[in-house]
Write an enzyme that holds these catalytic residues in place. Structure first.
Site, PDB file in Angstrom:
ATOM      1  N   HIS A   1      49.624  35.500  43.252  1.00 38.39           N
ATOM      2  CA  HIS A   1      48.753  36.046  42.206  1.00 38.39           C
ATOM      3  C   HIS A   1      49.467  36.032  40.853  1.00 38.39           C
ATOM      4  O   HIS A   1      50.093  37.012  40.453  1.00 38.39           O
ATOM      5  CB  HIS A   1      48.343  37.479  42.566  1.00 38.39           C
ATOM      6  CG  HIS A   1      47.230  38.003  41.707  1.00 38.39           C
ATOM      7  ND1 HIS A   1      46.385  39.010  42.102  1.00 38.39           N
ATOM      8  CD2 HIS A   1      46.821  37.640  40.477  1.00 38.39           C
ATOM      9  CE1 HIS A   1      45.516  39.252  41.138  1.00 38.39           C
ATOM     10  NE2 HIS A   1      45.760  38.443  40.142  1.00 38.39           N
TER      11      HIS A   1
ATOM     12  N   HIS B   1      49.142  34.476  36.572  1.00 41.05           N
ATOM     13  CA  HIS B   1      48.336  33.871  35.505  1.00 41.05           C
ATOM     14  C   HIS B   1      49.287  33.082  34.608  1.00 41.05           C
ATOM     15  O   HIS B   1      50.093  33.671  33.906  1.00 41.05           O
ATOM     16  CB  HIS B   1      47.626  34.955  34.689  1.00 41.05           C
ATOM     17  CG  HIS B   1      46.662  35.788  35.479  1.00 41.05           C
ATOM     18  ND1 HIS B   1      45.322  35.491  35.569  1.00 41.05           N
ATOM     19  CD2 HIS B   1      46.846  36.892  36.240  1.00 41.05           C
ATOM     20  CE1 HIS B   1      44.716  36.393  36.336  1.00 41.05           C
ATOM     21  NE2 HIS B   1      45.626  37.255  36.759  1.00 41.05           N
TER      22      HIS B   1
ATOM     23  N   ARG C   1      48.143  30.739  32.349  1.00 37.04           N
ATOM     24  CA  ARG C   1      47.475  30.601  31.040  1.00 37.04           C
ATOM     25  C   ARG C   1      47.222  29.183  30.569  1.00 37.04           C
ATOM     26  O   ARG C   1      46.674  29.008  29.480  1.00 37.04           O
ATOM     27  CB  ARG C   1      48.235  31.353  29.948  1.00 37.04           C
ATOM     28  CG  ARG C   1      48.547  32.819  30.262  1.00 37.04           C
ATOM     29  CD  ARG C   1      47.316  33.627  30.549  1.00 37.04           C
ATOM     30  NE  ARG C   1      47.634  35.061  30.656  1.00 37.04           N
ATOM     31  CZ  ARG C   1      46.804  35.951  31.174  1.00 37.04           C
ATOM     32  NH1 ARG C   1      45.618  35.583  31.645  1.00 37.04           N
ATOM     33  NH2 ARG C   1      47.152  37.216  31.239  1.00 37.04           N
TER      34      ARG C   1
ATOM     35  N   ASN D   1      41.386  31.837  35.678  1.00 38.66           N
ATOM     36  CA  ASN D   1      40.734  32.326  34.448  1.00 38.66           C
ATOM     37  C   ASN D   1      41.465  31.831  33.206  1.00 38.66           C
ATOM     38  O   ASN D   1      41.913  32.602  32.368  1.00 38.66           O
ATOM     39  CB  ASN D   1      40.625  33.854  34.459  1.00 38.66           C
ATOM     40  CG  ASN D   1      41.968  34.557  34.553  1.00 38.66           C
ATOM     41  OD1 ASN D   1      42.943  33.973  35.006  1.00 38.66           O
ATOM     42  ND2 ASN D   1      42.021  35.805  34.124  1.00 38.66           N
TER      43      ASN D   1
ATOM     44  N   HIS E   1      39.005  40.159  43.192  1.00 42.53           N
ATOM     45  CA  HIS E   1      39.335  41.249  42.267  1.00 42.53           C
ATOM     46  C   HIS E   1      38.198  42.263  42.404  1.00 42.53           C
ATOM     47  O   HIS E   1      37.064  41.970  42.029  1.00 42.53           O
ATOM     48  CB  HIS E   1      39.410  40.661  40.851  1.00 42.53           C
ATOM     49  CG  HIS E   1      39.450  41.657  39.741  1.00 42.53           C
ATOM     50  ND1 HIS E   1      40.513  41.772  38.881  1.00 42.53           N
ATOM     51  CD2 HIS E   1      38.544  42.576  39.313  1.00 42.53           C
ATOM     52  CE1 HIS E   1      40.260  42.718  37.985  1.00 42.53           C
ATOM     53  NE2 HIS E   1      39.073  43.218  38.230  1.00 42.53           N
TER      54      HIS E   1
ATOM     55  N   HIS F   1      45.331  43.101  44.349  1.00 39.46           N
ATOM     56  CA  HIS F   1      45.890  44.280  43.660  1.00 39.46           C
ATOM     57  C   HIS F   1      45.203  45.607  43.981  1.00 39.46           C
ATOM     58  O   HIS F   1      44.613  46.250  43.119  1.00 39.46           O
ATOM     59  CB  HIS F   1      45.939  44.076  42.145  1.00 39.46           C
ATOM     60  CG  HIS F   1      44.712  43.460  41.510  1.00 39.46           C
ATOM     61  ND1 HIS F   1      43.434  43.853  41.798  1.00 39.46           N
ATOM     62  CD2 HIS F   1      44.614  42.468  40.589  1.00 39.46           C
ATOM     63  CE1 HIS F   1      42.598  43.136  41.063  1.00 39.46           C
ATOM     64  NE2 HIS F   1      43.282  42.295  40.336  1.00 39.46           N
TER      65      HIS F   1
ATOM     66  N   ASN G   1      44.678  46.148  34.913  1.00 40.78           N
ATOM     67  CA  ASN G   1      43.413  46.247  35.627  1.00 40.78           C
ATOM     68  C   ASN G   1      43.602  45.700  37.040  1.00 40.78           C
ATOM     69  O   ASN G   1      43.923  44.524  37.178  1.00 40.78           O
ATOM     70  CB  ASN G   1      42.338  45.431  34.894  1.00 40.78           C
ATOM     71  CG  ASN G   1      40.953  45.701  35.429  1.00 40.78           C
ATOM     72  OD1 ASN G   1      40.754  46.658  36.169  1.00 40.78           O
ATOM     73  ND2 ASN G   1      39.994  44.867  35.076  1.00 40.78           N
TER      74      ASN G   1
ATOM     75  N   ASP H   1      50.615  39.880  40.103  1.00 47.93           N
ATOM     76  CA  ASP H   1      49.563  39.824  39.078  1.00 47.93           C
ATOM     77  C   ASP H   1      50.194  39.588  37.697  1.00 47.93           C
ATOM     78  O   ASP H   1      49.813  40.214  36.704  1.00 47.93           O
ATOM     79  CB  ASP H   1      48.693  41.083  39.085  1.00 47.93           C
ATOM     80  CG  ASP H   1      47.434  40.913  38.231  1.00 47.93           C
ATOM     81  OD1 ASP H   1      47.160  39.793  37.758  1.00 47.93           O
ATOM     82  OD2 ASP H   1      46.701  41.910  38.054  1.00 47.93           O
TER      83      ASP H   1
ATOM     84  N   HIS I   1      50.770  38.343  27.976  1.00 46.09           N
ATOM     85  CA  HIS I   1      50.001  38.397  26.728  1.00 46.09           C
ATOM     86  C   HIS I   1      50.982  38.425  25.573  1.00 46.09           C
ATOM     87  O   HIS I   1      52.066  38.986  25.685  1.00 46.09           O
ATOM     88  CB  HIS I   1      49.126  39.656  26.668  1.00 46.09           C
ATOM     89  CG  HIS I   1      48.008  39.675  27.663  1.00 46.09           C
ATOM     90  ND1 HIS I   1      46.935  38.814  27.602  1.00 46.09           N
ATOM     91  CD2 HIS I   1      47.816  40.425  28.770  1.00 46.09           C
ATOM     92  CE1 HIS I   1      46.115  39.051  28.615  1.00 46.09           C
ATOM     93  NE2 HIS I   1      46.627  40.019  29.352  1.00 46.09           N
TER      94      HIS I   1
END
Lengths: 323, 439
Positions: free
Chosen positions: B75, B77, B79, B109, B194, B247, B293, B320, B324
């Site tokens: 899991h 990200h 980007r 995503n 999710h 998560h 989240n 997760d 950012h």
């Protein structure tokens, strides 16, 4: 920049004000609250003179930065700054570069680059004033942040109670209405508890969740059960717009269950105070005649707000010791 | 025409790796119930019985170290495409390697989202050129992760996705979710969900409870997760198809999954380090590095998650990892994006909290939760040191004390709530197909 040590004004209790910012009542000690109230009392006398100005903030620049619209709080801060001889600039969300996508941090840093000494911030996001205060050397005064706090409102509320009833400790204060979304309620709860009052929250179970009891207050959904016992009722503005539709069915039902009607007001103690932070909805949370009755101190609150805000500006940014 | 082989500058697949001999380490290979001090050989990028006579090899002294199968994080990200200021496949892979992970599973995503086979192929090819660890893409359940119509699941399966997920979002239409499950079964693709009911959660930005009440921040109730966990249990049973709940954050979710697994329902769940390291109380300063989240919850939730890991209800651990940019996070709390980077603190937090502090599980079980368990769910030929398996190995010093330093992260982002935290245990060398990729 860290907090600036300052000496207290003359005849104040034996505490000093060392904060550059006012963010939340929850941060303050009872002595600090009392210091603000005593300072405000001195400034209130200034307001009754022919010449209403004092030079405490002469040469200082205050920016009223109201990202969320407000008339009464902004005007109160503006007048308070004028009476302290500060220069004042008003900025709203639509006239600032926030509407062009600039971040809050950048907008505020620009204000600081223009040597703003005090930034009074009203913002829809809880925590925004703390965010700014951690990043700017300027004093930051919270004029209401989301559903978090509205510290000057609470200070003027306890000022008004103390002025009218002579004390705050031991009194029983009911706060009635939309507690969940109210920053006024959170600041009032903190100020009242710190000064030793008993607090009961009243309203629909959707808007007065039980979690509040962990703060040390009582919660009831039956206004009639507490009326004969309370010394102060503080009514909050009730709204039934957009996101509130799921919380209670109608304003009519709200008034029937929680409104301070004439019948209910008659069951209050004779000297009980009726307060409201405004703007009031006549006929909704309060009967129109009751709002105008002698027990209503709603306009005293407005007058006292000016003195309290002068005190806060003076303590955080004024010549209270560091100029 | 670009020659993928010669474009590679630092990728692990350019030249065959030299043979490796990992000497006298504590080999922990949960898939084979193996926990012993021995040598481990890697030849031609794969685990071997021994180094062939006469062949040159590099020898690494592994005394006092754990030799584990390369860790897998299902899991993350990364980007790309579209948000390379936050993270790239290259920087994300270095972050994984620095944290001891040899394989990661990227969420879809991105921008555009991974909802068609061409984006899948783009990621695979870019990862082959630039990434120093194995990157496995997932595909979206629905087009544009919009929750309205099925994405081309079969085409993405052929392109090589390892799972389906709308992570970051949650399919609210139960009928659509049911059909996605049924359709995915044809390709033996697990669904990672999710779990978030949009109506109950609304604009919630932190756990609904005492601290959200004090701070005046919109609450994200546990029931908003549990309702979808319950939905997934019902649909996994109805369709007899596995669903993996991502998560998990609440005690109620653990209880629901415990009960469902006891009844034989094909449901599983994962836990992230922050949900057992922190509670909602840490949001008092409105620091957006504590905004994720699902949100940080109460101590009773933390206790239940650890209990679930301890008693086998929770079978997978993951980060997760959600990078950012600093400027994106440095805004008003309710406007900040959710998520924190996690790959470089994950193993340290799990060893420190689960093995040392709470003694909830032993090291072999921890390694299983980070290797063979996710490999089984995703049907990967990894997560074990069986002879012939890919030579992905993580060397771990479970007693090494170190301090988290966000400035030293390999990730392009530093949004972590753990900066300055002292931890005990971390990976000290990461090996992918026989080649050392960290340090």
């Amino acid at each position: 920049m860290t907090a600036k040590p300052k000496s207290p004004p003359p005849d104040s209790p034996a505490t000093t004000w060392t904060r550059k910012d006012l963010i939340a009542i929850r941060d303050l000690t009872p002595a600090e609250i009392t210091l603000v109230l005593d300072t405000a009392a001195a400034f209130k006398q200034v307001g009754a003179r022919d010449v209403k100005k004092v030079p405490a903030l002469r040469g200082k620049t205050l920016v009223n930065f109201f990202v969320e619209p407000s008339t009464r709080t902004r005007t109160s801060f503006e007048l308070a700054a004028f009476r302290l001889s500060a220069d004042v600039v008003n900025i709203s969300a639509t006239t600032s570069s926030l509407s062009k996508g600039e971040t809050l941090k950048d907008t505020a840093r620009n204000l600081q680059a223009l040597h703003a000494d005090v930034i009074v911030l009203r913002h829809s996001s809880a925590g925004a004033p703390l965010f700014l205060s951690q990043r700017l050397a300027s004093s930051v005064i919270n004029a209401g942040d989301g559903a978090h706090e509205h510290p000057t409102q609470a200070l003027l509320d306890v000022f008004t109670i103390r002025e009218r009833l002579g004390r705050v400790a031991g009194l029983h204060v009911a706060i009635i209405g939309d507690i969940l979304f109210s920053r006024v309620a959170r600041s009032d709860i903190a100020a009242l508890l710190k000064l030793g009052a008993h607090v009961t929250l009243v309203g629909p179970s959707t808007l007065v969740p039980r979690e509040f009891e962990r703060m040390g207050v009582r919660v009831t959904h039956d206004i009639d059960s507490i009326l004969p016992d309370v010394d102060v009722v503080n009514l909050l503005r009730i709204q039934h717009e957009r996101q509130r539709k799921e919380y209670f069915p109608s304003l009519g039902e709200y008034t029937a269950l929680f409104g301070l009607t004439r019948e209910r007001a008659a069951r209050l103690k004779p000297d009980a105070l009726i307060m409201h932070p405004g703007p009031i909805n006549r006929g909704v949370e309060i009967d129109s005649e009751i709002a105008d009755s002698p027990r209503s101190v709603i306009l005293d609150q407005v007058t006292n707000g000016l003195a309290v805000r002068m005190a806060v500006l003076f303590l955080c940014a004024g010549a209270g010791g560091h100029v | 025409m670009i020659d993928l082989e010669t474009q590679s500058l630092n990728g692990p697949r350019r030249h065959p790796a030299p043979s490796l001999l990992l000497r006298r380490g504590r080999i922990i290979d949960p898939a084979n119930n193996r926990d012993e001090t021995a040598d481990l050989a890697i030849v031609d990028g794969r685990v071997a019985a021994s180094i062939p006579a006469g062949q040159p090899f590099e020898e690494i002294d592994c005394r006092n170290l754990v030799v584990a199968p390369g860790l897998i994080d299902l899991h993350v990200h990364f980007r790309e495409p579209g948000q390379s200021a936050k993270e790239t496949l290259s920087s994300g892979a270095r972050s994984a390697a620095a944290g001891g992970f040899t394989s990661v599973v990227c969420m879809p995503n991105t921008s555009p989202s991974v909802d068609n086979p061409s984006v899948v192929t783009w990621i695979q090819e870019k990862a082959a050129r630039e990434a120093c660890v194995n990157i496995f893409p997932t595909g979206a359940i629905t087009k544009g992760i919009a929750g309205e119509e099925l994405a081309p699941i079969g085409s993405m399966a052929r392109a090589g996705i390892v799972a389906l997920t709308d992570d970051g979002h949650c399919v609210q239409n139960h009928e659509l979710m049911r059909r996605a499950l049924e359709y995915a079964r044809m390709f033996q693709l697990p669904i990672l969900d999710h779990c978030q009911d949009y109506n109950l959660v609304g604009k919630g930005v932190m756990h609904e409870g005492y601290w959200s009440t004090v701070l005046g921040l919109p609450g994200w109730p546990s029931a908003g997760e549990e309702l979808i966990v319950m939905r997934n249990i019902l649909l996994a049973g109805l369709c007899e198809t596995p669903i993996h709940c991502q998560h998990l954050s609440s005690a109620g979710s653990v209880r629901l999954i415990r009960d469902a697994r006891a009844r034989g329902i094909p449901i599983s769940g994962e836990v992230c380090p922050h949900h057992i390291a922190l509670t909602d109380e840490s949001l008092q300063a409105y620091d957006t590095n504590f905004k994720m989240n699902p949100p940080l919850r109460a101590q009773s939730d933390v206790d239940a998650l650890i209990q679930g890991i301890s008693d086998g209800v929770v079978t997978i651990l993951a980060s997760d990892h959600a990078p950012h940019c600093a400027y994106e996070k440095e805004v008003e709390f309710d406007m900040a994006p959710f998520g924190i980077v996690g790959l470089e603190t994950e193993l340290g937090l799990f060893i420190d909290l689960l093995v040392h502090k709470h003694k909830a599980i032993d090291l072999p079980r921890l390694i299983a939760l980070l290797t063979i368990e996710p490999a089984r769910l995703l049907r990967l030929d990894r997560g074990t040191l069986t002879h012939g398996a890919p030579g992905d190995v993580t060397l771990i010093d479970p007693a090494l004390e170190w301090t988290v330093d966000a400035a030293a992260f390999q990730s392009r982002s530093t949004n972590t709530p753990f900066h300055g935290l002292q931890l005990k245990g971390r990976a000290i060398r990461t090996i992918v197909a026989g080649r050392t990729v960290w340090p």
